[in-house]
Design a protein around this motif. Sequence first.
Motif, short mmCIF file in Angstrom:
data_model
loop_
_atom_site.label_atom_id
_atom_site.label_comp_id
_atom_site.label_asym_id
_atom_site.label_seq_id
_atom_site.Cartn_x
_atom_site.Cartn_y
_atom_site.Cartn_z
N UNK A 1 0.93 -1.24 -0.13
CA UNK A 1 -0.10 0.11 0.13
C UNK A 1 0.95 1.16 -0.10
N UNK A 2 0.32 2.08 -0.86
CA UNK A 2 1.59 3.30 -0.84
C UNK A 2 0.58 4.69 -0.54
N UNK A 3 -0.84 4.66 -0.51
CA UNK A 3 -1.54 5.78 -0.17
C UNK A 3 -2.70 5.60 0.67
N UNK A 4 -2.99 6.77 1.41
CA UNK A 4 -4.46 6.91 1.91
C UNK A 4 -5.24 7.68 1.02
N UNK A 5 -6.52 7.58 0.96
CA UNK A 5 -7.07 8.41 0.16
C UNK A 5 -8.40 8.75 0.87
N UNK A 6 -9.05 10.14 0.54
CA UNK A 6 -10.48 10.60 1.15
C UNK A 6 -11.24 11.05 0.06
N UNK A 7 -12.54 11.00 0.25
CA UNK A 7 -13.58 11.36 -0.71
C UNK A 7 -14.03 12.73 -0.17
N UNK A 8 -14.03 13.74 -0.90
CA UNK A 8 -14.22 15.10 -0.22
C UNK A 8 -15.93 15.43 -0.27
N UNK A 9 -16.60 14.73 -1.33
CA UNK A 9 -17.87 15.00 -1.67
C UNK A 9 -18.96 14.10 -1.40
N UNK B 1 -16.61 7.94 6.38
CA UNK B 1 -17.55 9.44 6.05
C UNK B 1 -16.60 10.27 5.12
N UNK B 2 -17.26 11.05 4.47
CA UNK B 2 -16.32 11.91 3.59
C UNK B 2 -15.41 12.72 4.58
N UNK B 3 -14.43 12.86 3.56
CA UNK B 3 -13.23 13.68 4.24
C UNK B 3 -12.34 12.72 5.20
N UNK B 4 -12.43 11.51 5.39
CA UNK B 4 -11.65 10.57 6.14
C UNK B 4 -10.65 9.74 5.37
N UNK B 5 -9.48 9.99 5.50
CA UNK B 5 -8.45 9.04 4.68
C UNK B 5 -8.51 7.71 5.23
N UNK C 1 -8.67 13.44 -2.69
CA UNK C 1 -7.03 13.38 -2.71
C UNK C 1 -6.36 12.46 -1.93
N UNK C 2 -4.93 12.24 -2.11
CA UNK C 2 -4.39 11.07 -1.56
C UNK C 2 -3.14 11.74 -0.79
N UNK C 3 -2.81 10.84 0.47
CA UNK C 3 -1.79 11.01 1.23
C UNK C 3 -0.64 9.93 0.76
N UNK C 4 0.42 9.98 0.19
CA UNK C 4 1.30 9.01 -0.04
C UNK C 4 2.10 8.84 1.38
N UNK C 5 2.27 7.44 1.60
CA UNK C 5 3.01 6.80 2.95
C UNK C 5 4.18 6.47 2.69
N UNK C 6 5.10 6.59 3.62
CA UNK C 6 6.13 6.07 3.76
C UNK C 6 6.56 4.68 4.37
N UNK C 7 7.64 4.14 4.39
CA UNK C 7 7.80 2.86 4.86
C UNK C 7 7.56 2.88 6.56
N UNK C 8 7.67 3.77 7.24
CA UNK C 8 7.21 3.57 8.68
C UNK C 8 5.59 3.33 8.61
#
Length: 141
Positions: free
Chosen positions: A41-49, A91-95, A120-127
């Motif tokens: 896995x390389x990211x978390x995503x949220x849905x704004x709408x 819920x919307x806005x939750x990564x 939008x996505x937040x890319x994650x690191x190895x930690x």
Amino acid sequence: MKNNLLEVSEYNAAGYAPVVDFQTWRVAMLNYIDELDADKIDNFQCHNESDEVFVLLSGKCILFCAEVDEKNNIIEIIAWNMEISKTYNIKHGVYHTHTLSEDAKVLIVENRDTDDNNSPKIMIDDIVRHRLVKITSELWS
């Protein structure tokens, strides 16, 4: 099969695919795909709408939600080991992200216009990735 009375769909390939789109909503299927193994896995995503609903039909799936700070740094990860036939509403806005077992099949209900433009996505690191692997190991051992 499609006719005037009933449309029957299925999706058995790897990954995600919409199976029904109607007006403002969509039903999709998510099947195991190796890019959703916890160690890949390389990211978390949220849905704004919109919210997004998940229903585990078979196999195993863990939903991960991330609490983030004002700079979108992940400060905490909360995980749910999904149970078959229960409804999980992110819920919307939750990564969020998820990992699936190889036999998993997940039903998803979301807005039809949910896409990368409003998710939008937040890319994650190895930690963070190692935390996902550890959580998965603990829940599935």
